[in-house]
Design an enzyme around this catalytic site. Structure first.
Site, PDB file in Angstrom:
ATOM      1  N   GLY A   9      20.812  26.024  18.655  1.00  0.00           N
ATOM      2  CA  GLY A   9      20.448  24.685  18.666  1.00  0.00           C
ATOM      3  C   GLY A   9      18.913  24.510  18.562  1.00  0.00           C
ATOM      4  O   GLY A   9      18.307  23.734  19.014  1.00  0.00           O
ATOM      5  N   TYR A 152      31.459  13.492  26.853  1.00  0.00           N
ATOM      6  CA  TYR A 152      30.157  14.251  27.180  1.00  0.00           C
ATOM      7  C   TYR A 152      30.115  14.675  28.354  1.00  0.00           C
ATOM      8  O   TYR A 152      29.850  15.549  28.538  1.00  0.00           O
ATOM      9  CB  TYR A 152      29.237  13.185  26.343  1.00  0.00           C
ATOM     10  CG  TYR A 152      27.699  13.900  26.399  1.00  0.00           C
ATOM     11  CD1 TYR A 152      27.485  14.872  25.605  1.00  0.00           C
ATOM     12  CD2 TYR A 152      26.950  13.697  27.462  1.00  0.00           C
ATOM     13  CE1 TYR A 152      26.285  15.359  25.909  1.00  0.00           C
ATOM     14  CE2 TYR A 152      25.741  13.986  27.711  1.00  0.00           C
ATOM     15  CZ  TYR A 152      25.297  15.184  26.767  1.00  0.00           C
ATOM     16  OH  TYR A 152      24.036  15.637  26.887  1.00  0.00           O
TER      17      TYR A 152
END
Ligand code: NAP
Length: 244
Positions: A9, A152
């Protein structure tokens, strides 16, 4: 010989800042991203100024074969890996009762199982040299729990568990495993909050501002480097004092 880091990422936000920090310190960088090909090209141009080698591939952390391919390419280009930064992640805001099974599974597939896939693929290289540093990226919400971000928060709490367990398992192999837990950092991920909420969050932070990606990159780099050679299994909060 220059050291090599693998960063997942790396096209945006914290991962991008990490790629620039390692490159600035003379490390070769192998990286991956999900979709942002253009951002990868811009990053390559920026990294060029540091005179290090940069390899950036499209590889989704949900795809074990793609991740193994990135690790093989890194090995072919750079010989080995010295550090791995498991940064790729996604977020979503929803009331718990609205979270579908698909939402839940996607969150864990990227944020938790993605970390597992990357470390599994890279570990043989670190074990071969009986050295290396793995840095995972959790979140303040994985430590404290975030309202409307249950999936999350859970996916990031799991990353902390993985980090601690792996640190115990890999210590005698000369491999350190630590976690950086960012607070509120000004990246695309937080656009879901809007400017007003971001301002409120900054006001609630003892250091009086939200974090910048580079603030997190400094901590990631320190944990990857020899400077932190006797540190393993730790969770380093980079949150401006938001959670103490
Ligand atoms: P961001 O700006 O949204 O960037 C996310 C990066 O991860 C991008 O490079 C993206 O690639 C990549 N990515 C997303 N899903 C991927 C996948 N399935 N496979 C491969 N790459 C993927 O996020 P950020 O704010 O920098 O966050 C980075 C990490 O820090 C995440 O793990 C996040 O949970 C954590 N974190 C962030 C904050 C914060 O306040 N920002 C706070 C705590 C923790 P593309 O560009 O191709 O999409």
């Amino acid at each position: 010989m220059a050291k090599t880091v693998l960063i997942t990422g790396a096209t945006r936000g914290i991962g991008r800042a990490c790629a620039l920090k390692f490159a600035q310190q003379g490390w070769n960088v192998a990286a991956c991203y999900a979709r942002s090909q253009e951002a990868a090209q811009t990053l390559a141009q920026e990294i060029e100024q540091y005179g290090v080698q940069f390899l950036c591939e499209q590889a989704d952390v949900r795809d074990a074969a793609a991740i193994r391919r990135v690790v093989s390419l890194a090995q072919a280009h750079f010989g080995t890996l010295d550090a791995v930064v498991c940064n790729a992640g996604i977020a979503q805001q929803k009331l718990f009762s609205d979270i579908t099974e698909e939402d839940w599974d996607t969150m864990f597939d990227v944020n938790t199982k993605g970390v597992y896939r990357v470390i599994q693929a890279a570990l043989p290289l670190l074990l071969e040299q009986q050295a290396g540093s793995i840095v995972t990226v959790s979140s303040i919400w994985g430590q404290t729990g975030g309202s409307c971000e249950v999936h999350y928060s859970a996916s990031k709490a799991a990353v902390i568990g993985m980090t601690k367990a792996l640190a115990k398992e890999l210590g005698l192999s000369g491999i350190r495993v630590n976690c950086v837990s960012p607070g509120v950092i000004d990246t695309d991920m937080n656009q879901l909050h809007g400017a007003e909420v971001m301002e409120e969050l900054a006001e609630e932070t003892p250091l009086g501002r939200n974090g910048a990606p580079a603030d997190v990159a400094e901590a990631v780099y320190w944990l990857a480097s020899e400077q932190s050679r006797f540190v393993t299994g730790q969770v380093l909060g980079v949150n401006g004092g938001f959670y103490i």
